[in-house]
Design an enzyme around this catalytic site. Structure first.
Site, short mmCIF file in Angstrom:
data_model
loop_
_atom_site.label_atom_id
_atom_site.label_comp_id
_atom_site.label_asym_id
_atom_site.label_seq_id
_atom_site.Cartn_x
_atom_site.Cartn_y
_atom_site.Cartn_z
N LYS A 32 0.88 -1.32 0.01
CA LYS A 32 0.01 -0.07 -0.09
C LYS A 32 0.94 1.29 0.06
CE LYS A 32 -2.57 0.92 3.54
NZ LYS A 32 -2.63 2.17 4.25
N SER A 33 1.64 1.15 0.71
CA SER A 33 2.61 2.41 0.91
C SER A 33 3.55 2.83 -0.20
CB SER A 33 3.85 2.30 1.91
OG SER A 33 3.24 2.21 3.23
N ARG A 137 -7.54 12.84 12.36
CA ARG A 137 -6.26 12.52 12.74
C ARG A 137 -5.55 13.77 12.58
NH1 ARG A 137 -4.63 7.28 9.45
NH2 ARG A 137 -2.74 7.48 10.69
N SER A 182 8.05 9.49 11.66
CA SER A 182 6.67 9.36 10.80
C SER A 182 7.37 9.61 9.36
CB SER A 182 5.81 10.36 11.16
OG SER A 182 4.91 10.59 10.00
N ASP A 337 2.73 -0.66 12.09
CA ASP A 337 1.33 -0.99 11.49
C ASP A 337 0.92 -2.54 12.13
OD1 ASP A 337 1.04 1.20 10.21
OD2 ASP A 337 1.90 0.58 8.33
C1 S3P Z 1 3.00 5.05 6.14
C2 S3P Z 1 3.54 5.38 7.54
C3 S3P Z 1 3.10 5.17 8.64
C4 S3P Z 1 2.39 4.06 8.57
C5 S3P Z 1 1.06 4.05 7.55
C6 S3P Z 1 1.82 4.12 6.25
C7 S3P Z 1 3.40 5.59 4.97
O1 S3P Z 1 2.37 6.18 9.37
O2 S3P Z 1 1.71 3.67 9.87
O3 S3P Z 1 0.29 3.10 7.81
O4 S3P Z 1 3.07 4.81 3.80
O5 S3P Z 1 4.30 6.44 5.02
P1 S3P Z 1 3.39 7.49 10.09
O6 S3P Z 1 4.38 8.13 9.26
O7 S3P Z 1 2.30 8.26 10.58
O8 S3P Z 1 4.12 6.65 11.25
#
Ligand code: S3P
Length: 457
Positions: A32-33, A137, A182, A337
């Protein structure tokens, strides 16, 4: 004759314990990311990118819709091929168009925060808004540093939340230390930095997932990364590079966060084993494997490909001697996650598991500390809420506890809580779990129940 362990009733599922032992080989959908980033960076590349195995989850389809709204032609590769193979006709760095209406970022924090950075650099007006969960959020974490770059951006509640309104353009480079680990904040600033005058340097005291860095480098964009001795990372992004971004071809590896549910099922289910093929094996994502090995699990990984992301196969086997651990807080960002499913395995491990340093869990798709504690309590697990984590007194004998009326659980609209509780239900051999609000699973893994059925039926 196979037993039907999953019974659906509108937005609820009733899960019964799994009595079958299995030896399975599966694949899970594209990460997904990475899928978000491939669509975003393909959209501003100079030419056509071909992406294979894109995640077609709700979150990722929202990203595709957002970039179509910004004037990018994104289409399926061919009618006979996979529904997950796309061509993105990149419009170049300055080719995005002002959207005529609000961009719907649905349930996706990654889409909202990353696209905000890109839009802050583009010389037009845009508004971002999502669903009721997304709209609560925190957004100050991106608004503040974007403003330091000179962005004209504001958000509801004195810059706390979406909707966000952005009048883009005129960005300057900055040096910025990200205050919470993050990848979303880091990536937001990296995408803004593409459009800023000068070189932006971002420092994170604990390195987080580096998919934006990896894809930008793959596209030939000047990005520098340097590890700090304390486990952090400096990322330098050149602003307004005249060479632009190259289009690319990319087979997106499977999502480790989706694989995690099956990894835990394979370890907890008696005499079972499972191989998950073609998964991303990036150490900033696979912290769960480290934790599982510490607990005594039998985990094997085989790397098969490297560019632009490392991918391979993961094999796990049932183990009857999983032990509780004190999770080292430094690996929390590498498994951020995976805590809902980690809490499930900790529940059936022998002894105490403690998670600390994980306050970020409170601002995910739900307050995950509360959601985990609520559901595991309802099942009868000995779990205590901590401000920045939780403590579980695990007990392997609980697998056979239960009976009576179905225990009523709640996903709180959070896809990973829903899927973790389905796995818990399969492991509780005698009890039944009724989990409500399960449609949220579509936000990341619409194929979840089909994949599960291919193993347990
Ligand atoms: C993500 C970063 C994480 C993760 C999210 C996906 C990303 O969040 O929890 O599901 O794709 O960069 P944070 O950056 O808020 O930790």
């Amino acid at each position: 004759m196979t037993q039907d362990l999953l019974k659906f009733n509108h937005d609820k599922v009733l899960v019964e314990g799994l009595s079958k032992e299995f030896s399975a080989e599966i694949e899970v959908p594209g990460d997904k990311s990475i899928s978000h980033r491939a669509v975003m960076l393909g959209s501003i590349a100079d030419g056509n990118s071909r992406i294979y195995n894109l995640s077609v989850s709700g979150d990722n389809l929202a990203t595709v819709a957002a970039f179509r709204k910004l004037g990018v032609n994104i289409k399926k590769q061919n009618s006979g091929g996979s529904k997950k193979d796309f061509i993105i006709e990149g419009v170049g760095f300055y080719g995005l168009k002002e959207p005529k209406s609000v961009i719907n970022t649905a349930n996706s924090g990654t889409l909202t925060r990353l696209i905000a950075g890109m839009l802050a650099g583009n010389d037009f007006f845009s508004v971002l808004s999502g669903d009721k969960y997304l709209n609560s959020r925190p957004m100050r974490r991106i608004i503040e540093p974007l403003k330091l770059m000179g962005a004209k951006i504001s958000g509801r509640g004195g810059d706390a939340y979406t909707p966000l309104a952005i009048s883009g353009g005129g960005l300057q480079s900055i040096f910025y230390e990200v205050p919470v680990p993050s990848a979303q904040v880091k990536s937001c600033l990296m995408l803004a930095a593409l459009y800023a005058e000068g070189d932006t340097v971002i420092y994170e005291s604990k390195a987080t997932r580096d998919h934006t860095e990896n894809l930008l480098k793959f596209q030939g964009y000047p990005v520098g990364t340097e590890d700090s001795p304390s486990g952090g990372s400096f990322i330098t992004v050149k602003g307004r590079h005249t060479g632009g971004l190259n289009p690319f071809e990319f087979i997106i590896p499977g999502d480790f966060s989706s694989a995690a549910f099956f990894i835990v099922l394979g370890i907890l289910n008696k005499n079972s084993e499972i191989t998950i093929k073609n998964i991303i094996i990036n150490e900033k994502r696979t912290g769960l494997l480290k934790a599982l090995k510490m607990m005594g699990a039998d985990v094997d990984t085989v790397v098969k490909g490297m560019s632009p992301e490392t991918a391979g196969d993961i094999k796990v086997k049932y183990s009857d001697s999983i032990k509780g651990i004190a999770l080292p807080p430094e690996i929390v960002p590498d498994m951020i996650d995976e805590f809902p499913i980690f809490a499930v395995i900790a529940s059936f491990a022998e002894g105490k598991t403690t998670v600390t340093g994980a306050k970020e869990l409170r601002v995910k798709e739900s307050d995950r500390i509360k959601s985990i504690v609520y559901n595991l309590n309802a099942i009868g697990i000995d779990i205590k809420e901590l401000e920045d984590g939780f403590e579980i007194n695990g007990n392997p004998d609980l697998k056979c506890a239960g009976k009576g009326l179905p225990k009523k659980l709640n996903s709180f609209g959070d896809h990973r809580i829903a899927m973790s509780m389905v796995i818990a239900g399969l492991i509780l051999k005698n009890a039944k779990l009724e989990i409500k609000d399960i449609n949220c699973i579509n936000t990341s893994f619409p194929e979840f129940f089909d994949t599960l059925n291919s193993i347990i039926k």
